[in-house]
Design an enzyme around this catalytic site. Structure first.
Site, mmCIF file in Angstrom:
data_model
loop_
_atom_site.group_PDB
_atom_site.id
_atom_site.type_symbol
_atom_site.label_atom_id
_atom_site.label_comp_id
_atom_site.label_asym_id
_atom_site.label_seq_id
_atom_site.Cartn_x
_atom_site.Cartn_y
_atom_site.Cartn_z
ATOM 1 N N LEU A 265 13.833 15.433 12.956
ATOM 2 C CA LEU A 265 13.479 14.596 14.109
ATOM 3 C C LEU A 265 13.395 13.146 13.659
ATOM 4 O O LEU A 265 12.518 12.778 12.886
ATOM 5 C CB LEU A 265 12.138 15.047 14.700
ATOM 6 C CG LEU A 265 11.966 16.557 14.928
ATOM 7 C CD1 LEU A 265 10.662 16.832 15.637
ATOM 8 C CD2 LEU A 265 13.148 17.122 15.711
ATOM 9 N N GLY B 111 12.209 8.634 16.789
ATOM 10 C CA GLY B 111 11.058 7.785 17.131
ATOM 11 C C GLY B 111 11.245 6.356 16.680
ATOM 12 O O GLY B 111 12.064 6.042 15.820
ATOM 13 N N ARG C 178 4.166 1.881 14.313
ATOM 14 C CA ARG C 178 3.142 1.477 13.345
ATOM 15 C C ARG C 178 3.726 0.780 12.105
ATOM 16 O O ARG C 178 3.001 0.190 11.327
ATOM 17 C CB ARG C 178 2.311 2.710 12.937
ATOM 18 C CG ARG C 178 1.405 3.213 14.040
ATOM 19 C CD ARG C 178 0.886 4.617 13.793
ATOM 20 N NE ARG C 178 1.854 5.655 14.163
ATOM 21 C CZ ARG C 178 1.626 6.966 14.085
ATOM 22 N NH1 ARG C 178 0.472 7.403 13.638
ATOM 23 N NH2 ARG C 178 2.559 7.838 14.448
ATOM 24 N N LYS D 184 31.737 -13.634 -13.365
ATOM 25 C CA LYS D 184 32.045 -13.035 -12.064
ATOM 26 C C LYS D 184 33.511 -12.653 -12.013
ATOM 27 O O LYS D 184 34.363 -13.462 -12.401
ATOM 28 C CB LYS D 184 31.726 -14.025 -10.942
ATOM 29 C CG LYS D 184 31.910 -13.451 -9.562
ATOM 30 C CD LYS D 184 32.562 -14.399 -8.572
ATOM 31 C CE LYS D 184 34.015 -14.621 -8.865
ATOM 32 N NZ LYS D 184 34.727 -15.411 -7.847
HETATM 33 C C1 UD1 Z 1 3.289 14.453 13.832
HETATM 34 C C2 UD1 Z 1 2.603 15.728 14.374
HETATM 35 C C3 UD1 Z 1 1.280 15.918 13.640
HETATM 36 C C4 UD1 Z 1 1.499 16.006 12.173
HETATM 37 C C5 UD1 Z 1 2.292 14.791 11.635
HETATM 38 C C6 UD1 Z 1 2.732 15.045 10.217
HETATM 39 C C7 UD1 Z 1 3.269 15.936 16.715
HETATM 40 C C8 UD1 Z 1 2.825 15.792 18.120
HETATM 41 N N1 UD1 Z 1 2.372 15.590 15.800
HETATM 42 O O1 UD1 Z 1 2.475 13.350 14.168
HETATM 43 O O2 UD1 Z 1 0.637 17.122 14.110
HETATM 44 O O3 UD1 Z 1 0.263 16.127 11.478
HETATM 45 O O4 UD1 Z 1 3.485 14.580 12.428
HETATM 46 O O5 UD1 Z 1 3.304 13.922 9.649
HETATM 47 O O6 UD1 Z 1 4.366 16.397 16.467
HETATM 48 N N2 UD1 Z 1 10.208 11.674 16.912
HETATM 49 C C9 UD1 Z 1 11.307 11.928 17.682
HETATM 50 N N3 UD1 Z 1 11.229 11.728 19.016
HETATM 51 C C10 UD1 Z 1 10.090 11.329 19.633
HETATM 52 C C11 UD1 Z 1 8.953 11.097 18.840
HETATM 53 C C12 UD1 Z 1 9.031 11.282 17.481
HETATM 54 O O7 UD1 Z 1 12.376 12.291 17.154
HETATM 55 O O8 UD1 Z 1 10.106 11.191 20.860
HETATM 56 C C13 UD1 Z 1 10.310 11.841 15.450
HETATM 57 C C14 UD1 Z 1 9.952 10.569 14.707
HETATM 58 O O9 UD1 Z 1 11.122 9.803 14.450
HETATM 59 C C15 UD1 Z 1 9.319 11.082 13.416
HETATM 60 C C16 UD1 Z 1 8.796 12.466 13.788
HETATM 61 O O10 UD1 Z 1 9.365 12.796 15.036
HETATM 62 O O11 UD1 Z 1 10.253 11.213 12.374
HETATM 63 C C17 UD1 Z 1 7.276 12.502 13.897
HETATM 64 O O12 UD1 Z 1 6.846 11.529 14.831
HETATM 65 P P1 UD1 Z 1 5.517 10.673 14.577
HETATM 66 O O13 UD1 Z 1 5.353 9.783 15.746
HETATM 67 O O14 UD1 Z 1 5.511 10.101 13.244
HETATM 68 O O15 UD1 Z 1 4.411 11.824 14.668
HETATM 69 P P2 UD1 Z 1 2.967 11.785 14.011
HETATM 70 O O16 UD1 Z 1 2.052 10.979 14.858
HETATM 71 O O17 UD1 Z 1 3.059 11.437 12.586
HETATM 72 MG MG MG Z 2 4.548 10.652 11.478
#
Ligand code: UD1
Ligand code: MG
Length: 469
Positions: A7, A10, A14, A348
């Site tokens: 995934l 995102g 942050r 170079k």
């Molecule tokens: C997430 C988990 C959390 C876990 C943590 C571990 C969820 C709701 N929460 O939180 O339980 O402890 O990871 O690191 O899953 N992404 C997408 N599409 C979106 C949103 C996110 O592809 O719409 C991808 C982001 O690019 C990222 C990953 O999902 O690589 C995780 O997203 P992030 O927002 O970092 O989740 P956390 O708040 O860390």
């Molecule tokens: Mg995360």
């Protein structure tokens, strides 16, 4: 049959960055490279990457470096559950296990993923998640289990009650699903949480049985959400790379002060002195001594090369070359055996034949130097005429006097001697001596002319004398 989905859609708010989070540089690669790399030895049947925020950039980066990745678009990004919903169509006919990883967990070891997948197959669960027990679980989803150690719920930090927040068992963001089971519950996800997103963690709560495997080394599950966590992961990966090469026979005199890239290969008995950094793809031959304070990037060094206090980029150094202190080898610099390139010498796009010596204060650009050429201190190849670059050729055995300028294009034959201080604008044939400077003039018994009488000068007494009209 195993498929892997990462995934990576995102935004990574942050990080406070103009770049997508998964492309943040990390230990000589990017976040997502490390995640992809961690699953590679599992030999997955399919590799899917969910992209969304700056999808094109992420896709471009990944397809250049990794083979057989299928890109799935998530637009807009409505949470990790929504991200996995995008796989329903591409995996419509898939019936095996799907390993899902967040794109921001770069420290996972392949052995840990393998244990997770094995555990999943043995337990026959609908899902097996990777967990860790942390002293400071802030920011992570908390995992709740029943007395049979089955996962009943995952609650995000921001959605926890104070009581729930005290639970130190956290969700690593790594899940092994029986795909048809999770595919059936994904459409039921609701955005009834603090962020108003669809959470993948809620899908785990809907599956039965849901099991968990706790990582032996909790650092492996570190997620990167901000720059502090990115820096901490950099340290861990650098430490791992150094340990790998220490074990393989490389000496680091001050390991913590050096950094490596995953594509740097070392021979045996290499000594790396303090404050030395390797970037990109390098090969460093047996018995080389590199540093202190040196940067090597995308370069090949054969055996027994020494480089001190220098910068070497996209260069090739043959056996026994000695570089530095304070040399700069730029792209296309090729040093054949036993060359010496010394202090304040820049090279170079130039090939220096075996045993060439350029010891001090020179610029060699777009040049070819034959075997054994001696480059005097301060020699400059003037390769640029304001519009284009031009070549300089110096035949073997030639000797260039100190402070000479070779105005390109120009060719010097074999065993040519250039007198010190010359500005060479024309070709010189084999065995020639070229002198291109003004002849020295000496005036015998010369005296400085007396200073002319100036008006308004200051008298010996320090008073201003009046000038006569
Ligand atoms: C997430 C988990 C959390 C876990 C943590 C571990 C969820 C709701 N929460 O939180 O339980 O402890 O990871 O690191 O899953 N992404 C997408 N599409 C979106 C949103 C996110 O592809 O719409 C991808 C982001 O690019 C990222 C990953 O999902 O690589 C995780 O997203 P992030 O927002 O970092 O989740 P956390 O708040 O860390
Ligand atoms: Mg995360």
């Amino acid at each position: 049959m195993l498929a892997v989905a990462i995934l990576a859609a995102g935004k990574g708010t942050r990080m406070r960055s103009a770049h997508p989070k998964v492309l943040q540089p990390l230990a000589g690669a990017t976040l997502v490279d490390w995640v992809l790399q961690s699953c590679e030895p599992l030999n997955p049947h399919r590799r899917l990457l969910v992209v969304g925020h700056q999808a094109e950039r992420v896709q471009q980066h990944v397809q250049h470096r990794h083979q057989q990745v299928e890109f799935v678009l998530q637009q807009p990004q409505r949470g990790t559950g929504h991200s996995v919903q995008q796989l329903l169509q591409p995996l419509a006919d898939f019936t095996g296990a799907l390993l899902v990883l967040n794109g921001d967990v770069p420290l996972l070891r392949n052995a840990t993923l393998r244990r997770l997948v094995d555990h999943h197959h043995r337990s026959g669960s609908a899902v097996t998640i990777l967990t860790a027990r942390l002293e400071d679980p802030r920011g992570y989803g908390r995992v709740f289990c029943d007395d049979r150690q089955r996962v009943t719920a995952i609650v995000e930090d921001r959605d926890c009650t104070d009581e729930q927040r005290r639970n130190g068992l956290i969700n690593a963001g790594v899940y092994c699903f029986h795909w048809p089971s999770v595919a059936a519950v994904l459409p039921r996800l609701k955005a009834d949480n603090q962020q108003g997103e669809l959470y993948l963690t809620d899908a785990v709560g809907l599956l039965n049985p849901a099991t968990q495997l706790t990582a032996e080394d909790a650092t492996e599950i570190s997620g990167v959400n901000d720059r502090g966590q990115l820096a901490a992961c950099e340290q861990v990966l650098q430490q791992r790379l150094r340990q790998q090469w220490l074990a393989a026979g490389v000496s680091f005199l001050d390991p913590a002060s050096c950094s490596l890239s995953p594509d740097t290969r070392f021979g045996r008995d290499v000594v790396v002195e303090p404050q030395t950094h390797f970037r990109g793809s390098n090969s460093i031959g047996d018995g080389c001594r590199i540093g202190p304070s040196t940067l090597i990037e995308d370069s090949q060094l054969e055996a027994e090369v020494e480089v001190t206090f220098s910068v070497v980029r996209q260069a090739r150094l043959a056996r026994g070359s000695i570089v530095g202190p304070f040399a700069h080898l730029r792209p296309g610099a090729v040093l054949e055996e036993r060359c010496k390139v010394g202090n304040f010498v820049e090279v170079k796009n130039s090939r220096l034949g075996a045993d060439v010596k350029a010891g001090h204060l020179s610029y060699l650009g777009d040049a070819r130097l034959g075997r054994g050429v001696n480059v005097g201190a301060g020699t400059i190849t003037a390769n640029f005429d304001g519009t284009g670059k031009h070549p300089t050729t110096i035949g073997e055995g030639s000797s260039i006097g100190a402070n000479s300028v070779l105005v390109a294009p120009v060719t010097l034959g074999r065993d040519v001697t250039v007198a010190a201080g010359s500005t060479i604008t024309k070709d010189v044939a084999d065995d020639g001596l070229a002198i291109a400077r003004c002849r020295q003039v000496e005036k015998k018994d010369w005296r400085k002319p007396a200073a002319p009488h100036r008006s308004g000068s200051v008298s010996e007494a320090g008073e201003k004398t009046k000038s006569s009209p």
